[in-house]
Scaffold this active site. Structure first.
Site, PDB file in Angstrom:
ATOM      1  N   THR A  95       0.881  -1.167   0.000  1.00  0.00           N
ATOM      2  CA  THR A  95       0.000   0.000   0.000  1.00  0.00           C
ATOM      3  C   THR A  95       0.914   1.211   0.000  1.00  0.00           C
ATOM      4  O   THR A  95       1.476   1.590   1.021  1.00  0.00           O
ATOM      5  CB  THR A  95      -0.923   0.007   1.219  1.00  0.00           C
ATOM      6  OG1 THR A  95      -1.716  -1.180   1.212  1.00  0.00           O
ATOM      7  CG2 THR A  95      -1.854   1.217   1.202  1.00  0.00           C
ATOM      8  N   LYS A 170      -7.012   1.949  -3.150  1.00  0.00           N
ATOM      9  CA  LYS A 170      -6.658   1.089  -2.024  1.00  0.00           C
ATOM     10  C   LYS A 170      -6.743   1.848  -0.704  1.00  0.00           C
ATOM     11  O   LYS A 170      -7.302   1.341   0.285  1.00  0.00           O
ATOM     12  CB  LYS A 170      -5.247   0.511  -2.215  1.00  0.00           C
ATOM     13  CG  LYS A 170      -4.725  -0.277  -1.015  1.00  0.00           C
ATOM     14  CD  LYS A 170      -5.590  -1.488  -0.671  1.00  0.00           C
ATOM     15  CE  LYS A 170      -5.262  -2.092   0.684  1.00  0.00           C
ATOM     16  NZ  LYS A 170      -3.918  -2.634   0.806  1.00  0.00           N
ATOM     17  N   LYS A 238      -0.273   4.369   9.025  1.00  0.00           N
ATOM     18  CA  LYS A 238       0.375   4.707   7.757  1.00  0.00           C
ATOM     19  C   LYS A 238      -0.668   4.923   6.666  1.00  0.00           C
ATOM     20  O   LYS A 238      -0.643   5.910   5.932  1.00  0.00           O
ATOM     21  CB  LYS A 238       1.353   3.606   7.369  1.00  0.00           C
ATOM     22  CG  LYS A 238       2.117   3.864   6.073  1.00  0.00           C
ATOM     23  CD  LYS A 238       1.519   3.141   4.883  1.00  0.00           C
ATOM     24  CE  LYS A 238       1.656   1.632   5.012  1.00  0.00           C
ATOM     25  NZ  LYS A 238       1.145   0.928   3.798  1.00  0.00           N
TER      26      LYS A 238
END
Length: 304
Positions: A95, A170, A238
């Site tokens: 990601t 995503k 994150k």
């Protein structure tokens, strides 16, 4: 097709195992050689460095925890860009930040390499069975050439457009998952406090208009008490940072995402960044003084 795979973590080991089952010649690398040992036993070749994993490969896959880790593997000493041969393809299944992805893709292109992004979504347990969803961004011809590779790892493969688009969707899906996780904890706590049977409450919610994939999966490990979904608080933070950056770039106020990030910051301060992400619900349990537990739920969703 000869494939190098860098990043044999909780997710990566399942994706790599799917490639072995699909008959691909696989070379693997991870900072922790022990993590790759089961794959080597199944027929993969061990590589001492990322560059060694890329040497002789047609495609190299990275599946790593952060944009910084991806950059280090590609640009570092004996990195992928130094050894992947002209005409090869780098496929990033991390990601990643879409800007960083574009920067590294430009470097790859300057060396005659193609780039695809292919982050996955649906949970580690679906990666284990080869049913995880793969989101692909990149040139259509390159995607087509690598479709057998992508389909070997996932149940559904979506080509969402040029490079960068997969990273964007995503983090949007992850934003929803984290918001749903916090909401799931609040719903279960309300059910417990009014005296409902928690197992039945979970079943009713799962069969209702209020259900979500997160309730149906992560809700189970919360009620078990393991919280083990194979994804950490640090990784959640994150991803929330990436989606909030995207909101700022596009002028979209993301109030729920921002508040959810605050809860995860609190969870990291209380339980540590390596705690499983559903531990964010533990904050509510601690505040109320009640553990959300019910019999019959598994400690993990991964197949044995």
């Amino acid at each position: 097709m000869r494939v190098g795979f860098v990043g044999i973590g909780r997710l990566g080991r399942h994706l790599a195992a799917s490639l072995l089952r699909g008959g691909f010649a696989l070379t693997v690398h991870d900072r922790d050689s022990a993590a790759a040992a089961p794959l080597v036993e199944q027929g993969a070749v061990w590589a001492e460095t990322p560059g060694s994993a890329a040497a002789g490969a047609d495609a190299v896959i990275t599946c790593l925890p952060s944009p910084a880790a991806v950059a280090a593997v590609l640009e570092g000493e004996d990195g992928v860009l130094d050894t992947l041969g002209h005409g090869g393809t780098w496929i990033d299944m991390s990601t990643n930040d879409h800007h960083e992805l574009q920067r590294l893709a430009a470097l790859a292109a300057s060396r005659g390499l193609a780039t695809l992004e292919a982050p996955v979504t649906g949970g580690v347990h679906l990666a284990a069975t080869g049913e995880i969803t793969v989101i692909v961004g990149g040139d259509t011809a390159v995607v087509r050439a690598h479709m057998p590779l992508l389909e070997a790892m996932g149940g559904r493969v979506f080509h969402v457009g040029p490079l960068g688009r997969a990273s964007e969707i995503k983090v949007i899906t992850n934003m929803l998952a984290f918001v749903h996780l916090v909401a799931c904890g609040e719903a279960l706590m309300l059910a417990e406090r009014v005296g409902l049977d928690l197992r039945q409450a979970w079943e009713v919610i799962a069969a209702s208009s209020g259900t979500s994939f997160v309730h149906e999966t992560e809700g189970q490990v919360i009620l078990n008490g393991s919280y083990d979904i194979g994804f950490t608080v640090d990784l959640a933070l994150k991803d929330l940072g990436l989606v909030l950056d995207l909101g700022e770039e596009t002028g979209v106020p993301l109030d729920l995402a921002a508040r959810t990030r605050e809860r995860f910051v609190e969870a990291r301060a209380r339980y540590g960044g390596s705690a499983w992400s559903p531990m964010v619900v533990r904050l509510l349990e601690d505040a109320v003084g009640v553990d959300l537990r019910a019999p019959g739920f598994p400690a993990t969703l991964e197949p044995e």
